[in-house]
Design an enzyme around this catalytic site. Sequence first.
Site, short mmCIF file in Angstrom:
data_model
loop_
_atom_site.label_atom_id
_atom_site.label_comp_id
_atom_site.label_asym_id
_atom_site.label_seq_id
_atom_site.Cartn_x
_atom_site.Cartn_y
_atom_site.Cartn_z
N GLU A 1 0.81 -1.22 0.00
CA GLU A 1 0.00 0.00 0.00
C GLU A 1 0.84 1.27 0.00
OE1 GLU A 1 -2.58 -3.29 1.69
OE2 GLU A 1 -0.52 -2.59 2.00
N PHE B 1 -11.79 -7.55 13.42
CA PHE B 1 -10.68 -7.98 12.57
C PHE B 1 -10.33 -6.89 11.56
CE2 PHE B 1 -9.28 -10.18 8.63
CZ PHE B 1 -8.06 -10.66 9.10
N GLN B 2 -9.06 -6.56 11.48
CA GLN B 2 -8.52 -5.52 10.60
C GLN B 2 -9.19 -4.17 10.81
OE1 GLN B 2 -8.36 -7.04 6.52
NE2 GLN B 2 -6.33 -7.90 6.92
N LYS C 1 -17.80 -1.09 5.43
CA LYS C 1 -18.23 -2.07 4.45
C LYS C 1 -19.76 -2.08 4.28
CE LYS C 1 -17.20 -6.79 2.94
NZ LYS C 1 -16.44 -8.04 3.23
N MET D 1 24.32 8.85 2.27
CA MET D 1 24.23 10.12 3.00
C MET D 1 24.48 9.92 4.48
SD MET D 1 23.93 13.29 2.31
CE MET D 1 22.96 13.63 0.84
#
Length: 584
Positions: free
Chosen positions: A52, A114-115, A164, A482
Amino acid sequence: MTRRMTGAQMVVQALRDQGVDTVFGYPGGAVLPIYDELFQQNDIRHILVRHEQGATHAAEGYARATGKPGVVLVTSGPGATNAVTGITDALMDSIPIVVLSGQVPTFMIGNDAFQEADTVGITRPCTKHNWLVKETDDLSKTIHRAFHVATHGRPGPVLVDIPKDVQFASGTYSAPADVSFAQYQPKTKADPEAILAAVEALEVAERPVIYSGGGVINAGPEASALLRKLTGETGFPITSTLMGLGAYPASGENWLGMLGMHGTYEANWAMHDCDYMLCIGARFDDRITGRTDAFSPGSFKVHIDIDPSSINKNIHVNVPIVGDVASVLEDMLALWKKRGSKTASEAVSRWWKQIEIWRGRNCLAYRNSETVIKPQYALQRLEALTKGHDRYICTEVGQHQMWAAQYLGFEDPNRWMTSGGLGTMGYGMPASLGVQIAHPDALVINVAGEASWMMNMQEMATAVQFRLPVKQFILNNERLGMVRQWQQLLHGERYSSSWSEALPDFVKLAEAFGAKGIICKDPDALDDAIMEMIEHDGPVIFDCCVEKHENCFPMIPSGRAHNDMLLNEDVATDAIGAEGAVLV
């Protein structure tokens, strides 16, 4: 126009109505209704990333290369939290992206389902605005408002969190024409008295500098055209931030190069000694100013910015001008011409003579090698061999990024994609995908360091799947370059965790992904290898093995003034022109 449809259908229709042609995303349970609707249509292309974070950076690259907002679709919980780095990157660099995230059903919010994650709470500090939509009737209006907020005023990221059950339920769809945007109407027209004060000071300036930033590019091609017109007609020197490269052409006669921590000697000294500074679409960040109490102490400062919160935030200015860059520059030019197009031309000529003395330090010179590829040389050859192409450049973050800014020339806006404010390692690989999607026939090159590139190397699979011929040009010094440089110069050469002791064979890695791999170690073979990369019609990983301990100069050490620069001692002063020194 209103009609009944499900929330998932609303999302797709709203994207259509906003002119969206591409969505970058990764499916999951909380967004499956939306993915099902995407499957049943052909107007919007979905690009399946492998992480993502990659979706958000790809959307940033797309937005930066087109001027249109990038769109991201992720699921709830880890899908949304994985996107946070890219969202923050977009906020820091003022890149318009719209993130649509799934959420657990409304009746489960707060139950540690969940999630489940508090996506609105997590992303509140790193978005311009965000919404949790609990009613399907509100969904289309919210999405349209999200696009408005992302693209008006100072651009930036927004997020719409969609449970949802809202996606499954039916409601009334509202088209953009039916939605009120009255709550967010940023000021675009500047105060005429402020413009007058800026023009009056411009007319008498003896040591002027124009300081441009990414806001010029964000304001569209008209703003860049007006910037070039103002610079050309006044004859004033111009410099730019990292994010502003390309708004004024690198080949332009008034160009001083980039300024800031790794900017040119002449740009930083001109900023320090000027008596009139016209800051356009930049924000006086710490990489530009160095110590704020020592920044350009004798200058009369004018600051043009559409975001009022950026004005007087870091540096106090004499004339604050809030408005759209293109609108303000147009009004400034019109007023200046009406008053006779006056400048203190004799004094400005003397100023240019001083600038030429600073240029004589040749701060980007370096000592080349016949046995090892110097990173500066690699980028000079890349510049020479790609300059005639329809070219877009992305970068990761580190030494290679600064060398790319120094040695690659940008003639037009929207050709340079890099992570400026947040400095996100892993940005360039997915950003290059977004640019290539937007410009399928262009030459898109990501200049990378091996450490940064590995942070999102999984996106090579996306490049191969969608046949995106992106070129990954890795300056491989087997170091966190760097970090190693700072440790050498500022931490007593204690190299704590800055050596890459286990690297993949990048040629074999490319082949494992189904791409082409090229390796080059010999300076004499570099041109042929670069041409092989350019001419290949698919994605390429180019492993350019460079000098391991080369430092990036000039450099303003942390906590020092912006005119207190470290230079390459081998070639920057008396050694200029010595054998082996490359003059640039």
